[in-house]
Design an enzyme around this catalytic site. Structure first.
Site, PDB file in Angstrom:
ATOM      1  N   ASP A 136       0.848  -1.189   0.000  1.00  0.00           N
ATOM      2  CA  ASP A 136       0.000   0.000   0.000  1.00  0.00           C
ATOM      3  C   ASP A 136       0.884   1.240   0.000  1.00  0.00           C
ATOM      4  O   ASP A 136       1.677   1.444   0.923  1.00  0.00           O
ATOM      5  CB  ASP A 136      -0.912  -0.014   1.227  1.00  0.00           C
ATOM      6  CG  ASP A 136      -2.095   0.935   1.066  1.00  0.00           C
ATOM      7  OD1 ASP A 136      -2.410   1.323  -0.072  1.00  0.00           O
ATOM      8  OD2 ASP A 136      -2.705   1.291   2.099  1.00  0.00           O
ATOM      9  N   HIS A 143      -4.165  13.770   0.914  1.00  0.00           N
ATOM     10  CA  HIS A 143      -4.448  12.918   2.077  1.00  0.00           C
ATOM     11  C   HIS A 143      -3.263  12.942   3.042  1.00  0.00           C
ATOM     12  O   HIS A 143      -3.443  13.098   4.257  1.00  0.00           O
ATOM     13  CB  HIS A 143      -4.738  11.483   1.627  1.00  0.00           C
ATOM     14  CG  HIS A 143      -4.710  10.469   2.731  1.00  0.00           C
ATOM     15  ND1 HIS A 143      -5.728  10.336   3.652  1.00  0.00           N
ATOM     16  CD2 HIS A 143      -3.771   9.532   3.070  1.00  0.00           C
ATOM     17  CE1 HIS A 143      -5.422   9.362   4.513  1.00  0.00           C
ATOM     18  NE2 HIS A 143      -4.255   8.859   4.179  1.00  0.00           N
ATOM     19  N   GLU A 212     -10.668   3.859   3.384  1.00  0.00           N
ATOM     20  CA  GLU A 212      -9.771   4.710   2.594  1.00  0.00           C
ATOM     21  C   GLU A 212     -10.052   4.458   1.122  1.00  0.00           C
ATOM     22  O   GLU A 212      -9.959   3.316   0.652  1.00  0.00           O
ATOM     23  CB  GLU A 212      -8.298   4.410   2.918  1.00  0.00           C
ATOM     24  CG  GLU A 212      -7.898   4.849   4.313  1.00  0.00           C
ATOM     25  CD  GLU A 212      -6.388   4.788   4.577  1.00  0.00           C
ATOM     26  OE1 GLU A 212      -5.680   4.050   3.858  1.00  0.00           O
ATOM     27  OE2 GLU A 212      -5.936   5.489   5.496  1.00  0.00           O
ATOM     28  N   GLU A 214      -9.051   4.253  -2.449  1.00  0.00           N
ATOM     29  CA  GLU A 214      -7.778   4.093  -3.158  1.00  0.00           C
ATOM     30  C   GLU A 214      -8.010   3.439  -4.514  1.00  0.00           C
ATOM     31  O   GLU A 214      -9.055   2.832  -4.771  1.00  0.00           O
ATOM     32  CB  GLU A 214      -6.811   3.187  -2.359  1.00  0.00           C
ATOM     33  CG  GLU A 214      -6.558   3.656  -0.936  1.00  0.00           C
ATOM     34  CD  GLU A 214      -5.369   2.968  -0.268  1.00  0.00           C
ATOM     35  OE1 GLU A 214      -4.482   2.460  -0.999  1.00  0.00           O
ATOM     36  OE2 GLU A 214      -5.331   2.950   0.970  1.00  0.00           O
ATOM     37  N   ASP A 246      -9.264   0.411   1.678  1.00  0.00           N
ATOM     38  CA  ASP A 246      -8.330  -0.004   2.723  1.00  0.00           C
ATOM     39  C   ASP A 246      -8.972   0.285   4.081  1.00  0.00           C
ATOM     40  O   ASP A 246      -8.725   1.315   4.704  1.00  0.00           O
ATOM     41  CB  ASP A 246      -7.015   0.771   2.542  1.00  0.00           C
ATOM     42  CG  ASP A 246      -5.979   0.427   3.593  1.00  0.00           C
ATOM     43  OD1 ASP A 246      -6.095  -0.631   4.235  1.00  0.00           O
ATOM     44  OD2 ASP A 246      -5.041   1.232   3.761  1.00  0.00           O
ATOM     45  N   ARG A 250      -8.669   3.329  13.087  1.00  0.00           N
ATOM     46  CA  ARG A 250      -7.853   4.511  13.417  1.00  0.00           C
ATOM     47  C   ARG A 250      -7.344   4.505  14.842  1.00  0.00           C
ATOM     48  O   ARG A 250      -6.255   5.019  15.124  1.00  0.00           O
ATOM     49  CB  ARG A 250      -8.667   5.790  13.181  1.00  0.00           C
ATOM     50  CG  ARG A 250      -9.117   6.002  11.760  1.00  0.00           C
ATOM     51  CD  ARG A 250      -7.962   6.071  10.796  1.00  0.00           C
ATOM     52  NE  ARG A 250      -8.427   6.247   9.410  1.00  0.00           N
ATOM     53  CZ  ARG A 250      -7.646   6.076   8.355  1.00  0.00           C
ATOM     54  NH1 ARG A 250      -6.379   5.720   8.490  1.00  0.00           N
ATOM     55  NH2 ARG A 250      -8.127   6.243   7.145  1.00  0.00           N
ATOM     56  N   GLN A 253      -4.504   2.139  14.899  1.00  0.00           N
ATOM     57  CA  GLN A 253      -3.378   2.695  14.140  1.00  0.00           C
ATOM     58  C   GLN A 253      -2.575   3.703  14.945  1.00  0.00           C
ATOM     59  O   GLN A 253      -1.344   3.662  14.982  1.00  0.00           O
ATOM     60  CB  GLN A 253      -3.917   3.345  12.857  1.00  0.00           C
ATOM     61  CG  GLN A 253      -2.850   3.785  11.869  1.00  0.00           C
ATOM     62  CD  GLN A 253      -3.445   4.305  10.554  1.00  0.00           C
ATOM     63  OE1 GLN A 253      -4.656   4.241  10.342  1.00  0.00           O
ATOM     64  NE2 GLN A 253      -2.600   4.809   9.676  1.00  0.00           N
ATOM     65  N   LYS A 266      -4.725  -2.306   9.736  1.00  0.00           N
ATOM     66  CA  LYS A 266      -4.950  -2.427   8.302  1.00  0.00           C
ATOM     67  C   LYS A 266      -5.194  -3.860   7.853  1.00  0.00           C
ATOM     68  O   LYS A 266      -5.773  -4.066   6.789  1.00  0.00           O
ATOM     69  CB  LYS A 266      -3.720  -1.901   7.551  1.00  0.00           C
ATOM     70  CG  LYS A 266      -3.402  -0.433   7.815  1.00  0.00           C
ATOM     71  CD  LYS A 266      -4.424   0.475   7.145  1.00  0.00           C
ATOM     72  CE  LYS A 266      -3.987   1.923   7.216  1.00  0.00           C
ATOM     73  NZ  LYS A 266      -4.856   2.766   6.371  1.00  0.00           N
ATOM     74  N   THR A 270      -9.180  -5.648   3.267  1.00  0.00           N
ATOM     75  CA  THR A 270      -9.035  -4.685   2.179  1.00  0.00           C
ATOM     76  C   THR A 270      -9.936  -5.187   1.054  1.00  0.00           C
ATOM     77  O   THR A 270      -9.810  -6.341   0.652  1.00  0.00           O
ATOM     78  CB  THR A 270      -7.568  -4.630   1.694  1.00  0.00           C
ATOM     79  OG1 THR A 270      -6.726  -4.272   2.791  1.00  0.00           O
ATOM     80  CG2 THR A 270      -7.392  -3.637   0.558  1.00  0.00           C
ATOM     81  N   GLU A 378     -10.243  12.203   7.701  1.00  0.00           N
ATOM     82  CA  GLU A 378     -10.080  13.568   7.193  1.00  0.00           C
ATOM     83  C   GLU A 378     -11.401  14.332   7.220  1.00  0.00           C
ATOM     84  O   GLU A 378     -11.449  15.495   7.605  1.00  0.00           O
ATOM     85  CB  GLU A 378      -9.567  13.531   5.747  1.00  0.00           C
ATOM     86  CG  GLU A 378      -8.172  12.979   5.572  1.00  0.00           C
ATOM     87  CD  GLU A 378      -7.910  12.582   4.130  1.00  0.00           C
ATOM     88  OE1 GLU A 378      -8.171  11.409   3.786  1.00  0.00           O
ATOM     89  OE2 GLU A 378      -7.477  13.444   3.338  1.00  0.00           O
TER      90      GLU A 378
HETATM   91 CA   LIG Z   1      -4.015   3.050   2.754  1.00  0.00          CA
HETATM   92 MG   LIG Z   2      -6.522  -2.952   4.514  1.00  0.00          MG
END
Ligand SMILES: [Ca+2]
Ligand SMILES: [Mg+2]
Ligand SMILES: [Ca+2]
Ligand SMILES: [Mg+2]
Ligand code: NI
Lengths: 433, 433
Positions: A136, A143, A212, A214, A246, A250, A253, A266, A270, A378
């Site tokens: 990733d 971002h 996320e 992506e 993804d 949080r 993380q 993570k 996914t 965000e």
């Molecule tokens: Ca990501």
């Molecule tokens: Mg993931």
């Protein structure tokens, strides 16, 4: 360029126009074996059945390789290389063209039409590739900037390396799943009060579940360990793209990621869209990405600065009550580095990429525009600002039952869209542990 | 416990005593097909040949599964689960025992001895597993502390999360190679002068090539995505261990790793020893690891605090001139977290581990003892202190032609050692790019 017209009914506005021809893996009620197909309008063309019934009779180059269409993944087809993909795509476009050179193959062959053209709503799609390794990246500059401001302030938002190399990390291949797979709210080790001086983590159902937005790219050509892919050749290592979500914890993380990066935050899952849009189909939509004012080293320098894709990206969220909203719109051009640059950098120390490896772009956000941010982190400023759904509901992070759907499409001619369809996932409540 | 005695000649001091019976993948001049074997003394017992010639005639439980021994990886054998591995190991120990219950199987069967017992020096070993995902942990506390002191000072050496969870990151599976595979010095994007205010990276052959002494563990039982492995069950997910060298480009690492962790610094190659020492063989050598004074959350708490292994670890370095030195000795007990704890944590947010996944321990170093540090980074204090080889040569980081060899062994009874053999790799000069 006028849209290609077909004898086959491709609905106006379909993501899967004749200009697209994306590849995927399907199974159907009549044949449970996963196998290769292309999407066309609201149908899939089953390439196993097509090949078995002389569909490729006028394309001799593919005939020794037709077993690839019976495989449960695209890996073997991808490994044939881009020149072969190109002729296969062009041949299929010809077969469907209103003025096809080969009417007997499908246009006037109603028996094969019936056998090989399957309505999308009647088939199941599967993970398109066997993914050896998943990486990733983090090349959505806006971002990266938004997150940097949140955690380090605007002065130090971007780390010193950010504009010199495509920042990325190794992800978890085993938990990449196809669109539609439910995502369970995980437990995780988190701090309920991150600001407290004494750090007392607990293990509990997480509070800050996020997505996320992506892009993901699949590798179509391997390189040997110890042998970097030169930037001029990197495009030939790219099969095509999918939409990628993804899913991110949080609260996990922020507690775990120093110093070795995101891990359990993570690897919970996914999601990717099932139809892989080939790099050939995307080539018409190349545009300049975000200007890099740092000076790009020669091993990352491309001849053409139109190196990313103009893809209109949308995020929708639907709650269990049916409240629904388009919560963001942005564009695939919001990247600082291109896929060829990511491939050249990834292999720059000799890492061997393999056919079927997946490369996430990193979250894509617009600049200075909350309605164009690709994550709730965000959009909600890490939970401080509520996002409105229809019907008065609000969100800061995802709630149980929420369904998140990303879509992406290139072009504006409704007869010639090159789209990704969607990647969707619904949040299941945490297990009782 | 007195050593098991064999009718077969197992050299005194062999790592592969009757107490060990490690599993691996071999090929030989007479049969190039990679297949399953165990190491015994200075021979391999070819289990494909052994099974095909009624070697398992007295072990009915394995008979429906004998095809696993003809596979080119241990994945299928591992997937049979630990109870099956146990009976297979015990059966092989019985077959080799001086008082074997089944003399006709091998002891008096000279034709099968000739066919299935192959001198190690005449066979080739291969990567023992097809590795889906590779994770590298960081649970060697003294290594983490040493690196922390170097980059943040003694006060902040360990990050706040360090004692609360086994810190780890996703590694690169494709570049895990078997012992003996040459490692090419990579090019990489580095700062020649990291202290300069203006960061001006270049792409060049790296200067700070290093090793990391680690253990690696293979997963033998999968868990479903979304379903954490309870700590009490985690031991059953562990197949066995190898020695692991996590080759590291320190100059790449220091420039790239903030904020998402090590990437190109690590994916250039990871070497492992070919013989996987089964968890059953290691069980006798369980000892307490490093005391954790932070309070361990219930999902990571084990009943027995003897949860890591007493493995004597040695690092040797030989240069092209023949200068050679044992440059470190340490022990596998220098870990803060056990493998069951790593597995429970890895799956704590629902990540699905799969059979054949590889889990690195992180670098293993002794406390406060430079001659027990598991990397040159620590031994040379990031290049400030020279390490002496014999013949007057010095090292700060690896030079072209250097050969690095790790060995590991449990026990002191020279007739009953449970050893790993070695993992070795030699540095080739950088490519001309
Ligand atoms: Ca990501
Ligand atoms: Mg993931
Ligand atoms: Ca390591
Ligand atoms: Mg490595
Ligand atoms: Ni992998």
């Amino acid at each position: 360029m006028p849209a290609l017209r077909s004898w086959f009914n491709i609905p106006w506005g379909s993501h899967f126009s004749l200009a697209n021809i994306p590849f995927g893996i399907i199974s159907s009620p009549s044949s449970k074996n996963p196998r290769v197909a292309v999407a066309i309008g609201d149908h899939a063309l089953d390439l196993e059945a097509f090949a078995a019934n002389n569909g490729f009779s006028a394309l001799s180059i593919i005939q020794p390789h037709q077993a690839v269409f019976s495989q449960p993944t695209l890996n073997d087809f991808a490994a044939l290389g881009r020149p072969i993909h190109s002729v296969v795509r062009k041949y299929i476009q010809d077969v469907f063209n209103v003025d096809t050179t080969y009417p007997e193959v499908l246009k006037t062959n109603s028996s094969l039409q019936k056998q090989a053209l399957l309505p999308l709503k009647e088939i199941q799609t599967h993970l398109p590739f066997k993914i050896g390794d998943y990486t990733d990246f983090f090349v959505g500059l806006h971002h990266a900037y938004n997150c940097g401001v949140m955690f380090r302030g605007p002065e130090n938002a971007l780390n010193p390396n950010y504009k010199h190399l495509p920042v990325g990390y190794h992800g978890r291949a085993s938990s990449v799943v196809v669109s539609g797979t439910p995502i369970r709210r995980p437990h995780g080790q988190i701090l309920l009060n991150p600001a407290a001086e004494k750090k007392e983590p607990i293990y509990t159902a997480i509070k800050k579940l996020d997505f996320e937005l992506e892009l993901g790219a699949f590798v179509t050509k391997s390189n040997n360990m110890g042998e970097p892919v030169p930037i001029a050749e990197a495009e030939q290592h790219l099969f095509g793209l999918v939409m990628l979500n993804d899913w991110s914890a949080r609260d996990v993380q922020s507690w775990e990621y120093i110093p070795l990066g995101p891990f359990n935050a993570k690897n919970l899952g996914t999601s990717i869209s099932p139809w892989v849009v080939h790099a050939d189909a995307l080539a018409l939509f190349k545009v300049k990405g975000i200007e890099n004012d740092a000076g790009v080293l020669p091993y990352l320098r491309e001849k053409n600065d139109e190196n990313v894709y103009d893809i209109q990206l949308t995020i929708d969220l639907t709650s269990t009550s049916g409240s629904s909203a388009t919560i963001a719109k942005t564009n695939g051009r919001n990247l600082l580095w291109s896929y060829p640059q990511m491939i050249a950098h990834h292999t720059s120390t000799g890492c061997n990429l393999q056919v079927g490896d997946l490369l996430g772009s990193g979250t894509i956000s617009s600049e200075n525009d909350r309605s164009g941010f690709g994550s709730l982190l965000e959009q909600s400023d890490n939970g401080k600002v509520a996002i409105k759904l229809s019907g008065g509901e609000e969100r800061r992070f995802l709630e149980d039952g929420d369904e998140v759907t990303f879509s992406g499409v290139c072009g504006t001619d409704e007869e010639a869209l090159v789209g990704f369809g969607t990647v969707t996932g619904r949040i299941e409540p945490a297990l009782k542990l």
